[in-house]
Scaffold this active site. Structure first.
Site, PDB file in Angstrom:
ATOM      1  N   LYS A 284       0.803  -1.092   0.086  1.00 14.80           N
ATOM      2  CA  LYS A 284      -0.061  -0.072   0.002  1.00 14.80           C
ATOM      3  C   LYS A 284       0.978   1.306   0.029  1.00 14.80           C
ATOM      4  O   LYS A 284       0.444   2.358  -0.634  1.00 14.80           O
ATOM      5  CB  LYS A 284      -0.915  -0.153   1.224  1.00 14.80           C
ATOM      6  CG  LYS A 284      -2.028   1.243   1.198  1.00 14.80           C
ATOM      7  CD  LYS A 284      -1.377   2.302   1.866  1.00 14.80           C
ATOM      8  CE  LYS A 284      -2.505   3.346   1.973  1.00 14.80           C
ATOM      9  NZ  LYS A 284      -1.976   4.885   2.100  1.00 14.80           N
ATOM     10  N   ASP A 300      -4.641   5.296 -15.643  1.00 13.54           N
ATOM     11  CA  ASP A 300      -5.800   4.577 -14.890  1.00 13.54           C
ATOM     12  C   ASP A 300      -5.254   3.892 -13.738  1.00 13.54           C
ATOM     13  O   ASP A 300      -4.702   2.785 -13.929  1.00 13.54           O
ATOM     14  CB  ASP A 300      -6.628   3.434 -15.998  1.00 13.54           C
ATOM     15  CG  ASP A 300      -7.534   2.602 -15.311  1.00 13.54           C
ATOM     16  OD1 ASP A 300      -7.761   2.867 -13.964  1.00 13.54           O
ATOM     17  OD2 ASP A 300      -8.494   1.963 -16.152  1.00 13.54           O
ATOM     18  N   HIS A 397       4.791  11.564  10.145  1.00 13.41           N
ATOM     19  CA  HIS A 397       3.343  11.613   9.797  1.00 13.41           C
ATOM     20  C   HIS A 397       2.572  12.601  10.384  1.00 13.41           C
ATOM     21  O   HIS A 397       1.757  13.440   9.863  1.00 13.41           O
ATOM     22  CB  HIS A 397       2.816  10.308  10.121  1.00 13.41           C
ATOM     23  CG  HIS A 397       1.535   9.897   9.287  1.00 13.41           C
ATOM     24  ND1 HIS A 397       1.633   9.514   7.948  1.00 13.41           N
ATOM     25  CD2 HIS A 397       0.292   9.924   9.458  1.00 13.41           C
ATOM     26  CE1 HIS A 397       0.345   9.328   7.418  1.00 13.41           C
ATOM     27  NE2 HIS A 397      -0.453   9.623   8.331  1.00 13.41           N
TER      28      HIS A 397
HETATM   29  C1  MEV Z   1       0.736   4.799   4.998  1.00 13.19           C
HETATM   30  O1  MEV Z   1       0.213   5.151   3.908  1.00 13.19           O
HETATM   31  C2  MEV Z   1       1.836   3.838   4.242  1.00 13.19           C
HETATM   32  C3  MEV Z   1       2.661   3.098   5.153  1.00 13.19           C
HETATM   33  O2  MEV Z   1       1.781   2.168   6.334  1.00 13.19           O
HETATM   34  C4  MEV Z   1       3.386   1.662   4.399  1.00 13.19           C
HETATM   35  C5  MEV Z   1       4.121   0.743   5.104  1.00 13.19           C
HETATM   36  O3  MEV Z   1       3.715   0.674   6.320  1.00 13.19           O
HETATM   37  O4  MEV Z   1       5.130   0.371   4.663  1.00 13.19           O
HETATM   38  C6  MEV Z   1       3.780   3.980   6.105  1.00 13.19           C
END
Ligand code: MEV
Length: 442
Positions: A284, A300, A397
């Site tokens: 992700k 896309d 973050h």
């Molecule tokens: C957050 O959008 C993505 C992460 O969770 C990816 C990961 O854990 O490697 C920080």
């Protein structure tokens, strides 16, 4: 008897834009004036531009903005890029920029397109003897291709076209189910329209020729075409991107002990290789970078997502898209992913910001773009794993998220300045920000 279904409407698409909005306001909103103002505030005052966006889809009522950010300082195969990223998640562009800078000082990214083959299938039902079907297919294969001549002329002139068509027997998995499995080279186009048009022509020819094939009995002649559609799974349209350096070269302000860092980083990748719960989150994070560039360049992202995740499970268990080795004192980290992208056709020549992104990327070919996108994914993963295995991600973050919280409280520019300064040396949590705003506002 007709039943009345509240809050539904027929002929919605035929209403004018204002009529659509008024119907929605009347039906679903209590404060109609505010909702109307909001929808209208997001219209572009340039009517031509607004009309262009209105016509991308059906039933457009307004625009939905996402920020378009840029991550500069990417060095990919000796070319420098500032990479456009359309994304809402606060830390993604910052992480990409940081990773780009980190690797800029260590030789940059190397990327290579391994293959560019696209796939499409005609799915059909045939009730009869497979050897007869094989004979029929052999007889008409060249006609399947020649009947698409009008569709393939331009693509062939540029060096692309249909690569091959195979007959595939799937009847053991699903009774009477067979496929024409076709491969294509679509050059700088993503190729969806080209592929689907060819497939529909194959289907027409296949069905018509079957009716006339003397080797078939009546039941065998009655082939049913179920559907003709490209596949978004493109394991032969692959790109690889890589970074590497001596372990000691990893040393930096954030990485005081490069040996320990490299080992832990590699462990984190190994965990994602064998543990699906972690692999999904790991990937992700990779898609944070990939989708943002794919979207900014008018491609896309749903197709890319579907194909990439299928590739991540190709060995029977969902696994990491990136890999890491430490050999003879060298740290190597790479990604290999399937990407079907286009730099001509579709939105690429229509959306003004997509054109802007393409120019920013120095008018890339589809192969160039595959490399940039793969690098964005690798950089994102490097940034995430670097944070996760050192400070944890929340520090960075929450620093990025601070602005979102301040905006929720409608902080003024002056308040923002003071609070950003305050949180340079204090831990950002939602409640700490709320307390700090309250304290500031007395
Ligand atoms: C957050 O959008 C993505 C992460 O969770 C990816 C990961 O854990 O490697 C920080």
């Amino acid at each position: 008897m007709k039943t009345h279904m509240p809050n539904t409407i027929s002929g919605f698409s035929k209403l004018s834009k204002s009529e659509k909005i008024e119907w929605l306001l009347d039906t679903y909103f209590s404060d109609k004036a505010s909702a109307r103002t909001l929808v209208q505030r997001y219209w572009n005052s340039d009517e031509k531009l607004q009309k262009l966006h209105d016509e991308f889809i059906e039933n457009t009522i307004t625009n939905y903005y996402l920020p378009l950010g840029v991550a500069p300082n990417f060095k990919i195969n000796e070319t420098f890029y500032a990479v456009p990223m359309a994304i809402e998640e606060s830390s993604v562009v910052a992480a990409a920029s940081k990773a780009a800078k980190f690797w800029l000082e260590r030789g940059g990214f190397k990327a290579e397109v391994l293959s560019t083959e696209k796939i499409g299938q005609v799915h059909f039902i045939y009730k009869g003897d497979f050897t007869k079907l094989e004979t029929f297919f052999k007889n008409i294969k060249s006609k399947l291709i020649s009947d698409t001549a009008a569709l393939t002329k331009n693509m062939e002139r540029r060096g692309g076209g249909i690569l091959n068509i195979e007959l595939r027997n799937k009847s053991e998995q699903l009774p009477n189910y067979y496929q024409l499995h076709a491969t294509f080279e679509t050059l700088d186009a993503m190729g969806a329209n080209f592929i689907n048009s060819c497939l529909e022509q194959f289907a027409t020819t296949f069905k018509n020729e079957a009716l006339q094939f003397e080797g078939f009995n009546v039941e065998e002649k009655a082939i049913t075409i179920v559907m003709s559609i490209l596949s978004n799974y493109v394991p032969q349209c692959l790109v690889r991107a890589e970074v590497s350096c001596k372990i000691e070269a990893l040393k930096s302000k954030d990485i005081p002990n490069p040996e320990e860092f490299a080992e832990k980083f590699k462990q984190a990748v190994s965990i994602a290789e064998i543990e699906p719960y972690r692999a999904v989150t790991h990937n992700k994070g990779i898609m944070n970078g990939i989708d943002a560039v794919v979207l900014a360049t008018g491609n896309d992202f749903r197709a890319v997502e579907a194909g990439v995740h299928a590739y991540a499970s190709r060995n029977g268990s969902y696994s990491s898209l990136t890999h890491c080795t430490i050999d003879n004192g060298m740290f190597k980290f790479w990604i290999e992913i399937p990407l079907a992208l286009g730099t001509v056709g579709g939105l690429t020549s229509l959306h003004p910001l997509v054109k802007f992104s393409m120019e920013l990327l120095q008018k890339p070919t589809a192969k160039d773009l595959m490399q940039v996108v793969a690098v964005a994914g690798l950089a994102q993963n490097f940034g995430a794993l670097k944070s996760l295995t050192t400070t944890g991600i929340q520090e960075g973050h929450m620093k990025m998220h601070l602005m979102n919280i301040l905006n929720q409280f409608e902080a003024t520019d002056d308040e923002k300045k003071q609070l950003v300064a305050h949180f340079k040396t204090n831990v950002v949590t939602h409640s700490a920000v709320v307390d700090a705003i309250s304290a500031l506002r007395g």
